[in-house]
Design a protein around this motif. Structure first.
Motif, PDB file in Angstrom:
ATOM      1  N   LEU A  23       0.862  -1.184   0.000  1.00 27.07           N
ATOM      2  CA  LEU A  23       0.000   0.000   0.000  1.00 27.07           C
ATOM      3  C   LEU A  23       0.894   1.228   0.000  1.00 27.07           C
ATOM      4  O   LEU A  23       1.868   1.283   0.751  1.00 27.07           O
ATOM      5  CB  LEU A  23      -0.881   0.028   1.254  1.00 27.07           C
ATOM      6  N   ILE A  24       0.566   2.198  -0.835  1.00 27.49           N
ATOM      7  CA  ILE A  24       1.443   3.374  -0.891  1.00 27.49           C
ATOM      8  C   ILE A  24       0.649   4.675  -0.823  1.00 27.49           C
ATOM      9  O   ILE A  24      -0.392   4.818  -1.465  1.00 27.49           O
ATOM     10  CB  ILE A  24       2.393   3.312  -2.123  1.00 27.49           C
ATOM     11  N   SER A  25       1.154   5.604  -0.017  1.00 24.79           N
ATOM     12  CA  SER A  25       0.521   6.923   0.147  1.00 24.79           C
ATOM     13  C   SER A  25       1.225   7.923  -0.778  1.00 24.79           C
ATOM     14  O   SER A  25       2.216   7.581  -1.407  1.00 24.79           O
ATOM     15  CB  SER A  25       0.679   7.414   1.591  1.00 24.79           C
ATOM     16  N   HIS A  26       0.758   9.160  -0.805  1.00 24.75           N
ATOM     17  CA  HIS A  26       1.489  10.169  -1.555  1.00 24.75           C
ATOM     18  C   HIS A  26       2.564  10.824  -0.690  1.00 24.75           C
ATOM     19  O   HIS A  26       2.592  10.662   0.530  1.00 24.75           O
ATOM     20  CB  HIS A  26       0.559  11.208  -2.198  1.00 24.75           C
ATOM     21  N   PHE A  27       3.480  11.536  -1.359  1.00 23.32           N
ATOM     22  CA  PHE A  27       4.566  12.296  -0.735  1.00 23.32           C
ATOM     23  C   PHE A  27       3.959  13.407   0.128  1.00 23.32           C
ATOM     24  O   PHE A  27       2.849  13.852  -0.135  1.00 23.32           O
ATOM     25  CB  PHE A  27       5.420  12.890  -1.860  1.00 23.32           C
ATOM     26  N   ASN A  28       4.661  13.872   1.122  1.00 30.62           N
ATOM     27  CA  ASN A  28       4.104  14.853   2.074  1.00 30.62           C
ATOM     28  C   ASN A  28       2.716  14.412   2.514  1.00 30.62           C
ATOM     29  O   ASN A  28       1.712  15.078   2.261  1.00 30.62           O
ATOM     30  CB  ASN A  28       4.010  16.248   1.439  1.00 30.62           C
ATOM     31  N   PRO A  29       2.642  13.291   3.214  1.00 32.93           N
ATOM     32  CA  PRO A  29       1.351  12.658   3.498  1.00 32.93           C
ATOM     33  C   PRO A  29       0.430  13.533   4.339  1.00 32.93           C
ATOM     34  O   PRO A  29       0.882  14.238   5.250  1.00 32.93           O
ATOM     35  CB  PRO A  29       1.729  11.404   4.281  1.00 32.93           C
ATOM     36  N   ASP A  30      -0.851  13.482   4.019  1.00 31.16           N
ATOM     37  CA  ASP A  30      -1.859  14.179   4.818  1.00 31.16           C
ATOM     38  C   ASP A  30      -2.774  13.143   5.480  1.00 31.16           C
ATOM     39  O   ASP A  30      -2.563  11.933   5.350  1.00 31.16           O
ATOM     40  CB  ASP A  30      -2.651  15.171   3.948  1.00 31.16           C
ATOM     41  N   GLY A  31      -3.783  13.622   6.187  1.00 29.48           N
ATOM     42  CA  GLY A  31      -4.659  12.719   6.935  1.00 29.48           C
ATOM     43  C   GLY A  31      -5.442  11.767   6.049  1.00 29.48           C
ATOM     44  O   GLY A  31      -5.747  10.640   6.456  1.00 29.48           O
ATOM     45  N   ASP A  32      -5.747  12.195   4.836  1.00 28.11           N
ATOM     46  CA  ASP A  32      -6.550  11.354   3.951  1.00 28.11           C
ATOM     47  C   ASP A  32      -5.736  10.172   3.422  1.00 28.11           C
ATOM     48  O   ASP A  32      -6.185   9.028   3.462  1.00 28.11           O
ATOM     49  CB  ASP A  32      -7.095  12.210   2.793  1.00 28.11           C
ATOM     50  N   THR A  89       6.469  -7.766  -4.543  1.00 23.05           N
ATOM     51  CA  THR A  89       5.106  -7.787  -4.037  1.00 23.05           C
ATOM     52  C   THR A  89       4.233  -8.346  -5.147  1.00 23.05           C
ATOM     53  O   THR A  89       4.671  -8.449  -6.302  1.00 23.05           O
ATOM     54  CB  THR A  89       4.665  -6.359  -3.633  1.00 23.05           C
ATOM     55  N   ASP A  90       3.008  -8.715  -4.818  1.00 21.08           N
ATOM     56  CA  ASP A  90       2.126  -9.245  -5.870  1.00 21.08           C
ATOM     57  C   ASP A  90       1.179  -8.180  -6.392  1.00 21.08           C
ATOM     58  O   ASP A  90       0.652  -8.290  -7.494  1.00 21.08           O
ATOM     59  CB  ASP A  90       1.305 -10.420  -5.315  1.00 21.08           C
ATOM     60  N   LEU A  91       0.941  -7.167  -5.570  1.00 20.22           N
ATOM     61  CA  LEU A  91      -0.057  -6.159  -5.940  1.00 20.22           C
ATOM     62  C   LEU A  91       0.301  -4.842  -5.259  1.00 20.22           C
ATOM     63  O   LEU A  91       0.738  -4.834  -4.109  1.00 20.22           O
ATOM     64  CB  LEU A  91      -1.440  -6.640  -5.468  1.00 20.22           C
ATOM     65  N   ILE A  92       0.129  -3.736  -5.983  1.00 20.34           N
ATOM     66  CA  ILE A  92       0.391  -2.403  -5.409  1.00 20.34           C
ATOM     67  C   ILE A  92      -0.919  -1.630  -5.394  1.00 20.34           C
ATOM     68  O   ILE A  92      -1.619  -1.564  -6.415  1.00 20.34           O
ATOM     69  CB  ILE A  92       1.440  -1.638  -6.258  1.00 20.34           C
ATOM     70  N   ILE A  93      -1.265  -1.073  -4.246  1.00 18.73           N
ATOM     71  CA  ILE A  93      -2.483  -0.258  -4.173  1.00 18.73           C
ATOM     72  C   ILE A  93      -2.091   1.173  -3.792  1.00 18.73           C
ATOM     73  O   ILE A  93      -1.448   1.412  -2.760  1.00 18.73           O
ATOM     74  CB  ILE A  93      -3.502  -0.823  -3.166  1.00 18.73           C
ATOM     75  N   CYS A  94      -2.441   2.122  -4.667  1.00 19.85           N
ATOM     76  CA  CYS A  94      -2.064   3.533  -4.497  1.00 19.85           C
ATOM     77  C   CYS A  94      -3.268   4.305  -3.975  1.00 19.85           C
ATOM     78  O   CYS A  94      -4.365   4.191  -4.524  1.00 19.85           O
ATOM     79  CB  CYS A  94      -1.643   4.108  -5.847  1.00 19.85           C
ATOM     80  N   LEU A  95      -3.041   5.115  -2.941  1.00 27.06           N
ATOM     81  CA  LEU A  95      -4.170   5.754  -2.277  1.00 27.06           C
ATOM     82  C   LEU A  95      -4.036   7.274  -2.195  1.00 27.06           C
ATOM     83  O   LEU A  95      -3.041   7.791  -1.676  1.00 27.06           O
ATOM     84  CB  LEU A  95      -4.319   5.163  -0.870  1.00 27.06           C
ATOM     85  N   ASP A  96      -5.010   7.963  -2.760  1.00 31.64           N
ATOM     86  CA  ASP A  96      -5.120   9.417  -2.626  1.00 31.64           C
ATOM     87  C   ASP A  96      -4.151  10.209  -3.497  1.00 31.64           C
ATOM     88  O   ASP A  96      -3.719  11.283  -3.110  1.00 31.64           O
ATOM     89  CB  ASP A  96      -5.005   9.837  -1.148  1.00 31.64           C
ATOM     90  N   PHE A  97      -3.820   9.685  -4.673  1.00 35.20           N
ATOM     91  CA  PHE A  97      -3.105  10.524  -5.639  1.00 35.20           C
ATOM     92  C   PHE A  97      -3.445  10.070  -7.055  1.00 35.20           C
ATOM     93  O   PHE A  97      -3.828   8.932  -7.272  1.00 35.20           O
ATOM     94  CB  PHE A  97      -1.602  10.527  -5.382  1.00 35.20           C
ATOM     95  N   ASN A  98      -3.321  11.004  -7.999  1.00 31.81           N
ATOM     96  CA  ASN A  98      -3.764  10.730  -9.367  1.00 31.81           C
ATOM     97  C   ASN A  98      -2.614  10.581 -10.354  1.00 31.81           C
ATOM     98  O   ASN A  98      -2.818  10.230 -11.504  1.00 31.81           O
ATOM     99  CB  ASN A  98      -4.692  11.853  -9.858  1.00 31.81           C
ATOM    100  N   SER A  99      -1.393  10.890  -9.874  1.00 32.67           N
ATOM    101  CA  SER A  99      -0.250  10.886 -10.789  1.00 32.67           C
ATOM    102  C   SER A  99       0.932  10.220 -10.080  1.00 32.67           C
ATOM    103  O   SER A  99       1.166  10.480  -8.891  1.00 32.67           O
ATOM    104  CB  SER A  99       0.092  12.337 -11.135  1.00 32.67           C
ATOM    105  N   VAL A 100       1.689   9.414 -10.811  1.00 38.43           N
ATOM    106  CA  VAL A 100       2.837   8.739 -10.191  1.00 38.43           C
ATOM    107  C   VAL A 100       3.868   9.742  -9.656  1.00 38.43           C
ATOM    108  O   VAL A 100       4.621   9.441  -8.739  1.00 38.43           O
ATOM    109  CB  VAL A 100       3.522   7.741 -11.154  1.00 38.43           C
ATOM    110  N   LYS A 101       3.837  10.961 -10.213  1.00 37.52           N
ATOM    111  CA  LYS A 101       4.745  12.005  -9.721  1.00 37.52           C
ATOM    112  C   LYS A 101       4.549  12.277  -8.228  1.00 37.52           C
ATOM    113  O   LYS A 101       5.446  12.751  -7.549  1.00 37.52           O
ATOM    114  CB  LYS A 101       4.463  13.319 -10.468  1.00 37.52           C
ATOM    115  N   ARG A 102       3.329  12.006  -7.739  1.00 41.51           N
ATOM    116  CA  ARG A 102       2.980  12.373  -6.365  1.00 41.51           C
ATOM    117  C   ARG A 102       3.624  11.476  -5.299  1.00 41.51           C
ATOM    118  O   ARG A 102       3.454  11.735  -4.111  1.00 41.51           O
ATOM    119  CB  ARG A 102       1.457  12.397  -6.210  1.00 41.51           C
TER     120      ARG A 102
END
Ligand code: 5GP
Ligand code: MN
Length: 336
Positions: A23-32, A89-102
């Protein structure tokens, strides 16, 4: 139905077929993003998955209360572990961002080149469809956490999947991304979701005390300094911004998260509809934008500041000097 049943089945299959999930969050993580990662961690733990949680860089201390039960890798510090989390890993789940740049400069390459299946759950405009195998995107919801609730509910055929950990994490994302229920929350559904979360273990008062009432003395004094010494107001153009140099941040012993919420004070003034916070960081100048009413700060951030976000909250950056960025922003305000 919020999403095609085929997408829900596809997501279920991807989870069922995976033993290790990252599971991966965005850079400069916020509460969401942190709330969504933590909620999904607790949900998938119930399914007996091996989980890796990757946070690209450090998060503010007021988010520790959910992360303390979630073993995680801080990408900026544990670079090798971070790379492994994306490759082994077998699966990557990205949460709360729309661009890989994030996910930040360092991790984006490993995210793009990873051959593993990538699922995106997000509420920002225009997700990069080319970089993900399956996307759950909706910009009407308050937050990724609200969206994640809907996705998990569909996966569970409407049966409750909430426990106190999942509920508290989802609530964290909803209450922070709506600024304590003051924007992006004009839909009945948000409150129905929150009602379910409260029924299932959220202590609203406790979460708000931790998230909003745990300032350090330095953080509170920095806020005072921002408003008395670093606020520029353009009444004719209905705009205001606050700027902070590296020296200013040092003076108040800046800790990650200390500037959270500062930009909103610009909009608390009558007649001000556009607010910005400009902060000089180690390698770049960061900008945060907010608007009330109609001005689209997502377009503004995209067009001028290498960024994006939502119509009423966005961000970007520049590699120019702080003084030049302030000059450019001033011109933009005076021109538009
Ligand atoms: P904040 O001002 O709280 O850092 O960010 C506000 C919103 O803008 C967030 O929803 C975030 O996703 C988005 N955002 C912030 N910085 C950037 C950026 O550099 N690029 C993009 N695309 N979005 C950003
Ligand atoms: Mn969000």
């Amino acid at each position: 139905m919020l999403f095609p049943n085929t997408d829900i089945i596809d997501f279920q299959n991807k989870i069922n077929e995976s033993q290790t999930i990252t599971l991966i969050s965005h850079f400069n993580p916020d509460g969401d993003t942190i709330g969504a990662v933590s909620a999904l961690f607790h949900y998938l733990k119930l399914k007996n998955k091996t989980l890796k949680v990757l946070i690209p860089n450090e998060y503010p201390s007021f988010l520790e209360f959910v992360m303390k039960d979630v073993p995680h890798i801080i990408g900026s510090k544990q670079t090798d572990d971070a790379k492994l989390a994306l490759s082994e890993t077998d699966l990557i789940i990205c949460l709360d961002f729309n661009s890989v740049k994030r996910v930040g400069d360092f991790l984006q390459e490993f995210l793009i080149t990873s051959t593993k299946s990538k699922v995106l759950i997000d509420h920002h405009l225009e997700p990069e469809v080319e970089n993900f195998n399956l996307i759950f995107s909706n910009i009407q919801v308050s937050s990724t956490c609200e969206l994640l609730y809907e996705v998990l509910l569909l996966m569970e055929n409407g049966n409750s999947f909430l426990n106190p950990n999942i509920s508290e994490s989802l609530y964290l994302g909803i209450c922070t991304d709506t600024g304590s229920f003051s924007f992006s929350c004009n839909h009945r559904r948000t409150y129905e979701v929150v009602a379910d979360l409260v029924d299932n273990g959220v202590d609203v008062e406790y979460v708000h005390q931790i998230v909003f009432n745990t300032y350090s003395e330095n953080r509170l004094r920095l806020l005072g300094f921002c408003l008395s010494e670093r606020l520029k107001v353009f009444p004719k153009h209905r705009a205001a911004f606050v700027y902070l140099s590296k020296n200013d941040l040092r003076r108040f012993n800046y800790q990650i998260g200390d500037c959270e919420g500062v930009v909103n004070f610009c909009l608390s003034m009558q007649g001000i509809e556009f607010g910005a916070l400009v902060t000089e960081r180690a390698d770049r100048v960061r900008l945060s934008f907010r608007s009330k009413f109609d001005f689209d700060v997502n377009l503004f951030a995209r067009k001028y500041w290498n960024g994006g976000g939502h119509k009423k909250a966005s961000g970007g950056y520049s590699f120019d000097k702080l003084e030049l960025v302030i000059e450019q922003l001033t011109t933009q305000i005076e021109t538009f």
